[in-house]
Design a protein around this motif. Structure first.
Motif, PDB file in Angstrom:
ATOM      1  N   ARG A   5      84.849-107.351  39.576  1.00 22.78           N
ATOM      2  CA  ARG A   5      83.963-108.396  39.043  1.00 22.78           C
ATOM      3  C   ARG A   5      82.505-108.093  39.403  1.00 22.78           C
ATOM      4  O   ARG A   5      81.605-108.269  38.587  1.00 22.78           O
ATOM      5  CB  ARG A   5      84.377-109.745  39.597  1.00 22.78           C
ATOM      6  CG  ARG A   5      83.510-110.875  39.064  1.00 22.78           C
ATOM      7  CD  ARG A   5      83.970-112.207  39.540  1.00 22.78           C
ATOM      8  NE  ARG A   5      85.125-112.609  38.733  1.00 22.78           N
ATOM      9  CZ  ARG A   5      85.890-113.642  38.992  1.00 22.78           C
ATOM     10  NH1 ARG A   5      85.658-114.374  40.067  1.00 22.78           N
ATOM     11  NH2 ARG A   5      86.877-113.965  38.215  1.00 22.78           N
ATOM     12  N   LEU A   6      82.274-107.610  40.621  1.00 24.76           N
ATOM     13  CA  LEU A   6      80.925-107.262  41.055  1.00 24.76           C
ATOM     14  C   LEU A   6      80.369-106.103  40.232  1.00 24.76           C
ATOM     15  O   LEU A   6      79.205-106.126  39.811  1.00 24.76           O
ATOM     16  CB  LEU A   6      80.915-106.911  42.545  1.00 24.76           C
ATOM     17  CG  LEU A   6      79.556-106.562  43.143  1.00 24.76           C
ATOM     18  CD1 LEU A   6      78.626-107.757  43.085  1.00 24.76           C
ATOM     19  CD2 LEU A   6      79.717-106.073  44.565  1.00 24.76           C
ATOM     20  N   MET A   7      81.188-105.095  39.997  1.00 24.56           N
ATOM     21  CA  MET A   7      80.750-103.954  39.181  1.00 24.56           C
ATOM     22  C   MET A   7      80.450-104.384  37.750  1.00 24.56           C
ATOM     23  O   MET A   7      79.508-103.902  37.134  1.00 24.56           O
ATOM     24  CB  MET A   7      81.813-102.847  39.200  1.00 24.56           C
ATOM     25  CG  MET A   7      81.891-102.116  40.534  1.00 24.56           C
ATOM     26  SD  MET A   7      80.333-101.369  41.015  1.00 24.56           S
ATOM     27  CE  MET A   7      80.188-100.105  39.792  1.00 24.56           C
ATOM     28  N   MET A   8      81.260-105.293  37.214  1.00 21.10           N
ATOM     29  CA  MET A   8      81.027-105.806  35.864  1.00 21.10           C
ATOM     30  C   MET A   8      79.691-106.560  35.817  1.00 21.10           C
ATOM     31  O   MET A   8      78.915-106.416  34.872  1.00 21.10           O
ATOM     32  CB  MET A   8      82.169-106.719  35.441  1.00 21.10           C
ATOM     33  CG  MET A   8      82.021-107.190  34.018  1.00 21.10           C
ATOM     34  SD  MET A   8      82.090-105.854  32.841  1.00 21.10           S
ATOM     35  CE  MET A   8      83.774-105.966  32.383  1.00 21.10           C
ATOM     36  N   LEU A   9      79.401-107.341  36.849  1.00 24.07           N
ATOM     37  CA  LEU A   9      78.145-108.080  36.912  1.00 24.07           C
ATOM     38  C   LEU A   9      76.956-107.126  36.990  1.00 24.07           C
ATOM     39  O   LEU A   9      75.943-107.328  36.316  1.00 24.07           O
ATOM     40  CB  LEU A   9      78.151-109.018  38.125  1.00 24.07           C
ATOM     41  CG  LEU A   9      76.906-109.871  38.313  1.00 24.07           C
ATOM     42  CD1 LEU A   9      76.747-110.856  37.182  1.00 24.07           C
ATOM     43  CD2 LEU A   9      76.968-110.587  39.639  1.00 24.07           C
ATOM     44  N   VAL A  10      77.064-106.073  37.787  1.00 28.36           N
ATOM     45  CA  VAL A  10      75.988-105.091  37.896  1.00 28.36           C
ATOM     46  C   VAL A  10      75.777-104.379  36.563  1.00 28.36           C
ATOM     47  O   VAL A  10      74.636-104.166  36.133  1.00 28.36           O
ATOM     48  CB  VAL A  10      76.287-104.076  39.034  1.00 28.36           C
ATOM     49  CG1 VAL A  10      75.332-102.904  38.985  1.00 28.36           C
ATOM     50  CG2 VAL A  10      76.236-104.762  40.378  1.00 28.36           C
ATOM     51  N   CYS A  11      76.853-104.041  35.877  1.00 25.30           N
ATOM     52  CA  CYS A  11      76.727-103.374  34.577  1.00 25.30           C
ATOM     53  C   CYS A  11      76.073-104.283  33.546  1.00 25.30           C
ATOM     54  O   CYS A  11      75.223-103.842  32.765  1.00 25.30           O
ATOM     55  CB  CYS A  11      78.109-102.921  34.095  1.00 25.30           C
ATOM     56  SG  CYS A  11      78.761-101.518  35.011  1.00 25.30           S
ATOM     57  N   VAL A  12      76.459-105.563  33.532  1.00 28.18           N
ATOM     58  CA  VAL A  12      75.858-106.511  32.592  1.00 28.18           C
ATOM     59  C   VAL A  12      74.371-106.695  32.899  1.00 28.18           C
ATOM     60  O   VAL A  12      73.542-106.742  31.988  1.00 28.18           O
ATOM     61  CB  VAL A  12      76.614-107.863  32.625  1.00 28.18           C
ATOM     62  CG1 VAL A  12      75.847-108.944  31.905  1.00 28.18           C
ATOM     63  CG2 VAL A  12      77.997-107.711  32.034  1.00 28.18           C
ATOM     64  N   ALA A  13      74.014-106.772  34.193  1.00 25.84           N
ATOM     65  CA  ALA A  13      72.601-106.913  34.568  1.00 25.84           C
ATOM     66  C   ALA A  13      71.802-105.681  34.155  1.00 25.84           C
ATOM     67  O   ALA A  13      70.681-105.795  33.645  1.00 25.84           O
ATOM     68  CB  ALA A  13      72.478-107.149  36.070  1.00 25.84           C
ATOM     69  N   ALA A  14      72.359-104.495  34.352  1.00 23.32           N
ATOM     70  CA  ALA A  14      71.662-103.262  33.958  1.00 23.32           C
ATOM     71  C   ALA A  14      71.511-103.185  32.448  1.00 23.32           C
ATOM     72  O   ALA A  14      70.455-102.784  31.942  1.00 23.32           O
ATOM     73  CB  ALA A  14      72.412-102.040  34.483  1.00 23.32           C
ATOM     74  N   LEU A  15      72.543-103.565  31.713  1.00 21.33           N
ATOM     75  CA  LEU A  15      72.485-103.551  30.254  1.00 21.33           C
ATOM     76  C   LEU A  15      71.447-104.560  29.753  1.00 21.33           C
ATOM     77  O   LEU A  15      70.677-104.261  28.836  1.00 21.33           O
ATOM     78  CB  LEU A  15      73.860-103.848  29.658  1.00 21.33           C
ATOM     79  CG  LEU A  15      73.951-103.809  28.143  1.00 21.33           C
ATOM     80  CD1 LEU A  15      73.653-102.400  27.636  1.00 21.33           C
ATOM     81  CD2 LEU A  15      75.314-104.261  27.687  1.00 21.33           C
ATOM     82  N   THR A  16      71.403-105.735  30.364  1.00 23.33           N
ATOM     83  CA  THR A  16      70.415-106.744  29.982  1.00 23.33           C
ATOM     84  C   THR A  16      68.996-106.247  30.251  1.00 23.33           C
ATOM     85  O   THR A  16      68.094-106.445  29.436  1.00 23.33           O
ATOM     86  CB  THR A  16      70.668-108.051  30.754  1.00 23.33           C
ATOM     87  OG1 THR A  16      72.006-108.481  30.499  1.00 23.33           O
ATOM     88  CG2 THR A  16      69.709-109.136  30.323  1.00 23.33           C
ATOM     89  N   ALA A  17      68.793-105.594  31.383  1.00 20.71           N
ATOM     90  CA  ALA A  17      67.474-105.049  31.702  1.00 20.71           C
ATOM     91  C   ALA A  17      67.071-103.983  30.695  1.00 20.71           C
ATOM     92  O   ALA A  17      65.903-103.915  30.281  1.00 20.71           O
ATOM     93  CB  ALA A  17      67.465-104.475  33.117  1.00 20.71           C
TER      94      ALA A  17
END
Length: 111
Positions: A5-17
């Motif tokens: 879940r943490l890795m998914m959150l980091v990936c979504v944040a990076a994609l949003t950025a």
């Protein structure tokens, strides 16, 4: 499960950025010119936001604190017979300073 879940959150944040990132291109390698152009464009917007949002918010907060302090100083006067001027005077000076700040703060900052 927690790490996934943490890795998914980091990936979504990076994609949003990456999606909301706006590139600034420098013509002929003139990076300083690109930065100055961006600053000149943004400085007017910064002035508008600070003059119309930040200073009025600070003024409102200081006005509330000033009248609250004035009330507590009055009640202390009724209780002890001595009026304490320091707190209300400092808040009043700060309020006057922030009310008049938009008139001169931009000349001080050179904007």
């Amino acid at each position: 499960m927690k790490m996934k879940r943490l890795m998914m959150l980091v990936c979504v944040a990076a994609l949003t950025a990456c999606v909301f990132c706006v590139p600034a291109y420098a013509a002929n390698g003139d990076v300083a010119g690109a930065i100055e152009g961006t600053w000149n464009t943004a400085s007017e917007q910064i002035k508008t936001v600070v003059n119309n949002v930040v200073f009025p918010a600070i003024d409102l907060i200081l006005a509330v604190f000033f009248f609250a302090k004035l009330g507590t100083a009055y009640f202390d006067y009724r209780k002890h017979g001595q009026f304490e001027w320091a707190g209300p005077a400092i808040l009043f000076a700060c309020l006057v300073f922030t009310l008049t700040a938009p008139l001169y703060v931009w000349q001080i900052l050179g904007m």
